[in-house]
Design a protein around this motif. Structure first.
Motif, short mmCIF file in Angstrom:
data_model
loop_
_atom_site.label_atom_id
_atom_site.label_comp_id
_atom_site.label_asym_id
_atom_site.label_seq_id
_atom_site.Cartn_x
_atom_site.Cartn_y
_atom_site.Cartn_z
N VAL A 179 -24.74 1.75 14.61
CA VAL A 179 -23.95 0.68 14.45
C VAL A 179 -22.43 1.55 13.99
CG1 VAL A 179 -24.67 0.52 11.83
CG2 VAL A 179 -23.62 -1.42 12.74
N ASN A 180 -21.35 1.24 14.11
CA ASN A 180 -20.33 1.62 13.94
C ASN A 180 -20.17 3.03 14.55
OD1 ASN A 180 -19.12 -0.79 12.90
ND2 ASN A 180 -20.23 -0.42 11.05
N GLY A 181 -20.71 3.31 15.64
CA GLY A 181 -20.40 4.67 16.13
C GLY A 181 -21.55 5.67 15.43
N LYS A 182 -22.18 5.39 14.76
CA LYS A 182 -23.33 6.29 14.00
C LYS A 182 -24.56 5.77 14.25
CE LYS A 182 -24.07 8.59 9.93
NZ LYS A 182 -24.71 9.69 10.41
N THR A 183 -25.60 6.74 14.53
CA THR A 183 -27.12 6.35 14.95
C THR A 183 -27.85 6.80 13.41
OG1 THR A 183 -26.86 6.49 17.13
CG2 THR A 183 -29.01 6.71 16.19
N TYR A 184 -28.77 6.11 13.09
CA TYR A 184 -29.60 6.15 11.91
C TYR A 184 -31.27 6.21 12.48
CZ TYR A 184 -25.36 4.81 9.79
OH TYR A 184 -23.98 4.54 9.29
N ASP A 185 -31.83 7.26 12.27
CA ASP A 185 -33.25 7.52 12.80
C ASP A 185 -34.09 7.17 11.43
OD1 ASP A 185 -35.89 8.06 13.70
OD2 ASP A 185 -35.18 9.83 14.42
N ALA B 176 -37.66 0.53 8.70
CA ALA B 176 -38.40 1.36 7.94
C ALA B 176 -38.20 0.68 6.34
CB ALA B 176 -38.19 2.60 7.93
N PRO B 177 -39.14 0.94 5.55
CA PRO B 177 -38.95 0.75 4.14
C PRO B 177 -37.63 1.23 3.43
CG PRO B 177 -41.26 1.38 4.63
CD PRO B 177 -40.25 1.97 5.53
N PRO B 178 -37.27 0.56 2.59
CA PRO B 178 -35.91 1.14 1.87
C PRO B 178 -35.90 2.71 1.55
CG PRO B 178 -36.65 -0.86 0.74
CD PRO B 178 -37.70 -0.24 1.64
N SER B 179 -37.14 3.35 1.19
CA SER B 179 -36.69 4.62 0.92
C SER B 179 -36.42 5.41 2.11
CB SER B 179 -38.18 5.01 0.33
OG SER B 179 -39.19 4.90 1.01
N ALA B 180 -36.94 5.11 3.40
CA ALA B 180 -36.75 5.84 4.53
C ALA B 180 -35.35 5.71 5.08
CB ALA B 180 -37.98 5.48 5.60
N THR B 181 -35.11 4.22 5.13
CA THR B 181 -33.72 3.85 5.46
C THR B 181 -32.71 4.67 4.91
OG1 THR B 181 -33.55 1.86 4.23
CG2 THR B 181 -34.39 1.77 6.41
N SER B 182 -32.81 4.77 3.40
CA SER B 182 -31.92 5.44 2.65
C SER B 182 -31.86 7.13 2.99
CB SER B 182 -32.27 5.29 0.99
OG SER B 182 -32.09 4.12 0.54
N ARG B 183 -33.16 7.68 3.08
CA ARG B 183 -32.98 9.08 3.63
C ARG B 183 -32.23 9.28 4.75
NH1 ARG B 183 -38.19 8.60 1.49
NH2 ARG B 183 -39.12 8.47 3.66
N ALA B 184 -32.37 8.24 5.76
CA ALA B 184 -31.70 8.38 7.02
C ALA B 184 -30.35 7.84 6.97
CB ALA B 184 -32.40 7.14 7.96
N GLY B 185 -29.77 7.50 5.64
CA GLY B 185 -28.39 7.27 5.65
C GLY B 185 -27.78 5.97 5.96
N PHE B 186 -28.99 5.04 6.22
CA PHE B 186 -28.84 3.59 6.42
C PHE B 186 -29.04 2.80 5.23
CE2 PHE B 186 -29.80 -0.67 7.66
CZ PHE B 186 -28.60 -1.14 8.64
N VAL B 187 -27.79 2.51 4.35
CA VAL B 187 -27.65 2.05 3.09
C VAL B 187 -26.65 1.06 3.11
CG1 VAL B 187 -28.27 4.35 2.00
CG2 VAL B 187 -25.89 3.67 2.39
N GLU B 188 -27.04 0.25 1.86
CA GLU B 188 -26.12 -0.95 1.51
C GLU B 188 -24.65 -0.64 2.08
OE1 GLU B 188 -25.58 -4.86 -1.42
OE2 GLU B 188 -27.28 -3.10 -1.74
#
Length: 128
Positions: free
Chosen positions: A109-115, A66-78
């Motif tokens: 990734v690393n045992g955690k799922t990001y939706d 997703a766009p960065p704003s959505a990935t951040s909300r999901a916890g998938f961050v740098e």
């Protein structure tokens, strides 16, 4: 809406690159959900979408999230994922079977799922 604001919005709309508009959407993907897994080669957290390249026995896949704003909300961050990590995805592969492209709804990734698309209906549960 006043005239100046309408003109400003019209001008802003004209400045959006056509390629960026074409990039969005799901029309390039299959309707049926599928899974993909492999080893992360690269990770990009920027616009217009977070993007990874992933290698598996089939080859190297281009994976859009997703766009960065959505990935951040999901916890998938740098820093969450890095080259060399194993990852699995649920989502939709490219309609063209010769294209190794995938639009992911979830990444594990690393045992955690990001939706990264929590509002999209899903038929597959993430690996995990």
């Amino acid at each position: 809406m006043n005239r100046v604001r309408k003109m400003a919005l019209a001008l802003a709309a004209l400045t959006v690159p056509t390629a960026a508009l074409a990039h969005h959407g799901w029309s390039w993907t299959e309707d049926e959900e599928s899974r993909l897994s492999g080893t992360i080669v690269t990770v990009h957290y920027g616009n217009p979408h977070a993007h990874l390249t992933v290698r598996n026995s089939q080859g190297v896949w281009e994976v859009d999230l997703a766009p960065p704003s959505a990935t951040s909300r999901a916890g998938f961050v740098e820093g969450v994922a890095k080259p060399g990590d194993s990852a699995s995805f649920t989502g939709h592969r490219a309609r063209d079977p010769k294209t190794f492209g995938f639009k992911a709804e979830t990444i594990t990734v690393n045992g955690k799922t990001y939706d990264v698309y929590p509002r999209r209906a899903k038929t597959l549960k993430p690996a995990g």
